[in-house]
Design a protein around this motif. Structure first.
Motif, PDB file in Angstrom:
ATOM      1  N   TRP A  38     -42.219 -56.985 -63.719  1.00  0.00           N
ATOM      2  CA  TRP A  38     -42.621 -58.332 -63.369  1.00  0.00           C
ATOM      3  C   TRP A  38     -41.724 -58.773 -62.227  1.00  0.00           C
ATOM      4  O   TRP A  38     -40.511 -58.609 -62.287  1.00  0.00           O
ATOM      5  CB  TRP A  38     -42.421 -59.202 -64.613  1.00  0.00           C
ATOM      6  N   ARG A  39     -42.309 -59.302 -61.145  1.00  0.00           N
ATOM      7  CA  ARG A  39     -41.505 -59.750 -60.009  1.00  0.00           C
ATOM      8  C   ARG A  39     -41.923 -61.148 -59.585  1.00  0.00           C
ATOM      9  O   ARG A  39     -43.112 -61.442 -59.471  1.00  0.00           O
ATOM     10  CB  ARG A  39     -41.672 -58.809 -58.818  1.00  0.00           C
ATOM     11  N   ARG A  40     -40.937 -61.988 -59.334  1.00  0.00           N
ATOM     12  CA  ARG A  40     -41.164 -63.316 -58.751  1.00  0.00           C
ATOM     13  C   ARG A  40     -40.914 -63.158 -57.251  1.00  0.00           C
ATOM     14  O   ARG A  40     -39.868 -62.662 -56.841  1.00  0.00           O
ATOM     15  CB  ARG A  40     -40.225 -64.347 -59.348  1.00  0.00           C
ATOM     16  N   ARG A  41     -41.885 -63.546 -56.443  1.00  0.00           N
ATOM     17  CA  ARG A  41     -41.786 -63.401 -54.992  1.00  0.00           C
ATOM     18  C   ARG A  41     -41.876 -64.765 -54.319  1.00  0.00           C
ATOM     19  O   ARG A  41     -42.581 -65.646 -54.787  1.00  0.00           O
ATOM     20  CB  ARG A  41     -42.894 -62.498 -54.461  1.00  0.00           C
ATOM     21  N   THR A  42     -41.176 -64.880 -53.184  1.00  0.00           N
ATOM     22  CA  THR A  42     -41.206 -66.101 -52.383  1.00  0.00           C
ATOM     23  C   THR A  42     -41.553 -65.730 -50.950  1.00  0.00           C
ATOM     24  O   THR A  42     -40.955 -64.814 -50.377  1.00  0.00           O
ATOM     25  CB  THR A  42     -39.838 -66.817 -52.413  1.00  0.00           C
ATOM     26  N   CYS A  43     -42.522 -66.434 -50.383  1.00  0.00           N
ATOM     27  CA  CYS A  43     -42.908 -66.201 -48.995  1.00  0.00           C
ATOM     28  C   CYS A  43     -41.790 -66.712 -48.092  1.00  0.00           C
ATOM     29  O   CYS A  43     -41.318 -67.851 -48.242  1.00  0.00           O
ATOM     30  CB  CYS A  43     -44.216 -66.921 -48.682  1.00  0.00           C
ATOM     31  N   THR A  44     -41.366 -65.876 -47.133  1.00  0.00           N
ATOM     32  CA  THR A  44     -40.277 -66.270 -46.232  1.00  0.00           C
ATOM     33  C   THR A  44     -40.744 -67.284 -45.188  1.00  0.00           C
ATOM     34  O   THR A  44     -39.921 -67.975 -44.591  1.00  0.00           O
ATOM     35  CB  THR A  44     -39.697 -65.034 -45.509  1.00  0.00           C
ATOM     36  N   GLN A  45     -42.050 -67.421 -44.997  1.00  0.00           N
ATOM     37  CA  GLN A  45     -42.596 -68.343 -43.984  1.00  0.00           C
ATOM     38  C   GLN A  45     -42.911 -69.720 -44.579  1.00  0.00           C
ATOM     39  O   GLN A  45     -42.388 -70.720 -44.122  1.00  0.00           O
ATOM     40  CB  GLN A  45     -43.868 -67.741 -43.364  1.00  0.00           C
ATOM     41  N   CYS A  46     -43.759 -69.741 -45.601  1.00  0.00           N
ATOM     42  CA  CYS A  46     -44.230 -71.031 -46.133  1.00  0.00           C
ATOM     43  C   CYS A  46     -43.534 -71.455 -47.424  1.00  0.00           C
ATOM     44  O   CYS A  46     -43.711 -72.587 -47.873  1.00  0.00           O
ATOM     45  CB  CYS A  46     -45.737 -71.007 -46.339  1.00  0.00           C
ATOM     46  N   GLY A  47     -42.756 -70.550 -48.043  1.00  0.00           N
ATOM     47  CA  GLY A  47     -42.026 -70.882 -49.263  1.00  0.00           C
ATOM     48  C   GLY A  47     -42.840 -70.793 -50.542  1.00  0.00           C
ATOM     49  O   GLY A  47     -42.348 -71.142 -51.617  1.00  0.00           O
ATOM     50  N   ALA A  48     -44.093 -70.347 -50.455  1.00  0.00           N
ATOM     51  CA  ALA A  48     -44.923 -70.217 -51.653  1.00  0.00           C
ATOM     52  C   ALA A  48     -44.277 -69.223 -52.622  1.00  0.00           C
ATOM     53  O   ALA A  48     -43.692 -68.220 -52.213  1.00  0.00           O
ATOM     54  CB  ALA A  48     -46.324 -69.748 -51.272  1.00  0.00           C
ATOM     55  N   ILE A  49     -44.389 -69.512 -53.911  1.00  0.00           N
ATOM     56  CA  ILE A  49     -43.823 -68.662 -54.958  1.00  0.00           C
ATOM     57  C   ILE A  49     -44.973 -68.144 -55.811  1.00  0.00           C
ATOM     58  O   ILE A  49     -45.867 -68.899 -56.205  1.00  0.00           O
ATOM     59  CB  ILE A  49     -42.835 -69.456 -55.836  1.00  0.00           C
ATOM     60  N   TYR A  50     -44.934 -66.833 -56.088  1.00  0.00           N
ATOM     61  CA  TYR A  50     -45.955 -66.246 -56.955  1.00  0.00           C
ATOM     62  C   TYR A  50     -45.351 -65.062 -57.702  1.00  0.00           C
ATOM     63  O   TYR A  50     -44.263 -64.598 -57.384  1.00  0.00           O
ATOM     64  CB  TYR A  50     -47.215 -65.856 -56.168  1.00  0.00           C
ATOM     65  N   THR A  51     -46.083 -64.590 -58.695  1.00  0.00           N
ATOM     66  CA  THR A  51     -45.619 -63.513 -59.559  1.00  0.00           C
ATOM     67  C   THR A  51     -46.551 -62.309 -59.421  1.00  0.00           C
ATOM     68  O   THR A  51     -47.758 -62.467 -59.323  1.00  0.00           O
ATOM     69  CB  THR A  51     -45.604 -63.987 -61.029  1.00  0.00           C
ATOM     70  N   THR A  52     -45.947 -61.110 -59.433  1.00  0.00           N
ATOM     71  CA  THR A  52     -46.736 -59.875 -59.423  1.00  0.00           C
ATOM     72  C   THR A  52     -46.332 -59.018 -60.607  1.00  0.00           C
ATOM     73  O   THR A  52     -45.232 -59.144 -61.130  1.00  0.00           O
ATOM     74  CB  THR A  52     -46.519 -59.060 -58.123  1.00  0.00           C
ATOM     75  N   GLY A  53     -47.225 -58.146 -60.997  1.00  0.00           N
ATOM     76  CA  GLY A  53     -46.942 -57.161 -62.031  1.00  0.00           C
ATOM     77  C   GLY A  53     -47.213 -55.786 -61.449  1.00  0.00           C
ATOM     78  O   GLY A  53     -48.263 -55.563 -60.849  1.00  0.00           O
ATOM     79  N   GLU A  54     -46.272 -54.884 -61.586  1.00  0.00           N
ATOM     80  CA  GLU A  54     -46.427 -53.532 -61.066  1.00  0.00           C
ATOM     81  C   GLU A  54     -46.322 -52.557 -62.225  1.00  0.00           C
ATOM     82  O   GLU A  54     -45.463 -52.710 -63.078  1.00  0.00           O
ATOM     83  CB  GLU A  54     -45.334 -53.250 -60.036  1.00  0.00           C
ATOM     84  N   SER A  55     -47.201 -51.576 -62.244  1.00  0.00           N
ATOM     85  CA  SER A  55     -47.169 -50.600 -63.333  1.00  0.00           C
ATOM     86  C   SER A  55     -47.227 -49.186 -62.773  1.00  0.00           C
ATOM     87  O   SER A  55     -47.617 -48.967 -61.635  1.00  0.00           O
ATOM     88  CB  SER A  55     -48.316 -50.830 -64.317  1.00  0.00           C
ATOM     89  N   ILE A  56     -46.842 -48.238 -63.608  1.00  0.00           N
ATOM     90  CA  ILE A  56     -46.811 -46.831 -63.245  1.00  0.00           C
ATOM     91  C   ILE A  56     -48.230 -46.282 -63.314  1.00  0.00           C
ATOM     92  O   ILE A  56     -48.965 -46.536 -64.272  1.00  0.00           O
ATOM     93  CB  ILE A  56     -45.890 -46.060 -64.200  1.00  0.00           C
ATOM     94  N   GLU A  57     -48.624 -45.513 -62.315  1.00  0.00           N
ATOM     95  CA  GLU A  57     -49.940 -44.891 -62.300  1.00  0.00           C
ATOM     96  C   GLU A  57     -49.785 -43.420 -62.659  1.00  0.00           C
ATOM     97  O   GLU A  57     -49.499 -42.587 -61.813  1.00  0.00           O
ATOM     98  CB  GLU A  57     -50.570 -45.011 -60.916  1.00  0.00           C
ATOM     99  N   GLU A  58     -49.976 -43.118 -63.964  1.00  0.00           N
ATOM    100  CA  GLU A  58     -49.788 -41.730 -64.388  1.00  0.00           C
ATOM    101  C   GLU A  58     -50.824 -40.794 -63.785  1.00  0.00           C
ATOM    102  O   GLU A  58     -50.596 -39.605 -63.643  1.00  0.00           O
ATOM    103  CB  GLU A  58     -49.759 -41.581 -65.907  1.00  0.00           C
ATOM    104  N   ASP A  59     -51.975 -41.349 -63.378  1.00  0.00           N
ATOM    105  CA  ASP A  59     -52.986 -40.485 -62.774  1.00  0.00           C
ATOM    106  C   ASP A  59     -52.589 -40.021 -61.372  1.00  0.00           C
ATOM    107  O   ASP A  59     -53.240 -39.172 -60.791  1.00  0.00           O
ATOM    108  CB  ASP A  59     -54.349 -41.168 -62.752  1.00  0.00           C
TER     109      ASP A  59
END
Length: 134
Positions: free
Chosen positions: A22-43
């Motif tokens: 789980w990652r919290r990200r902030t845009c360096t230009q407009c300051g928007a904050i959002y969350t991403t989820g990254e998972s392992i692709e076993e395929d």
């Protein structure tokens, strides 16, 4: 609203036993904050065969192998499906590296089968020599 510029990660946490980040990200230009989820692709993982060949990891091959070892059970297909899910969970840390050795797959499969059905583990070991010798 997010403008699409570069972002920086301001917070990061492992989730689901390390299977997702789980990652919290902030845009360096407009300051928007959002969350991403990254998972392992076993395929996308590669199996490094004993002779050095590289083969794609296929969950279906694992499922068939487990099913063949459980054919003596009335609920072989259902059991094989559930056990394959368990084996996949055990293998996920190895998938994160992108490559996995057959011995790791065999060792984990044999351990799961041994906990579930001794006859199935003996059958699996008989058809997977590396698992029987490790």
């Amino acid at each position: 609203m997010y403008c699409g510029s570069k972002t920086k990660v301001t917070n990061s946490r492992a989730r689901l036993k390390g299977l997702e980040i789980w990652r919290r990200r902030t845009c360096t230009q407009c300051g928007a904050i959002y969350t991403t989820g990254e998972s392992i692709e076993e395929d996308k993982s590669i199996v490094v065969e004993h002779d050095g060949r590289l083969e794609p990891f296929l969950r279906d091959h694992l499922l068939i192998s487990v099913y063949e070892s459980l054919r003596h059970r009335k609920t072989a297909l259902e059991d094989a499906s559930a056990l394959t899910d368990t084996i996949m969970t055990r293998l996920r840390p190895h998938f994160a590296q992108g490559k996995i050795l057959p011995a790791i797959i065999q060792e984990n499969t044999l351990a799961v089968l041994n906990n579930f059905d001794t006859a199935a583990s003996v059958h699996y070991a008989a058809f997977h020599n590396a698992a029987a010798t490790n």
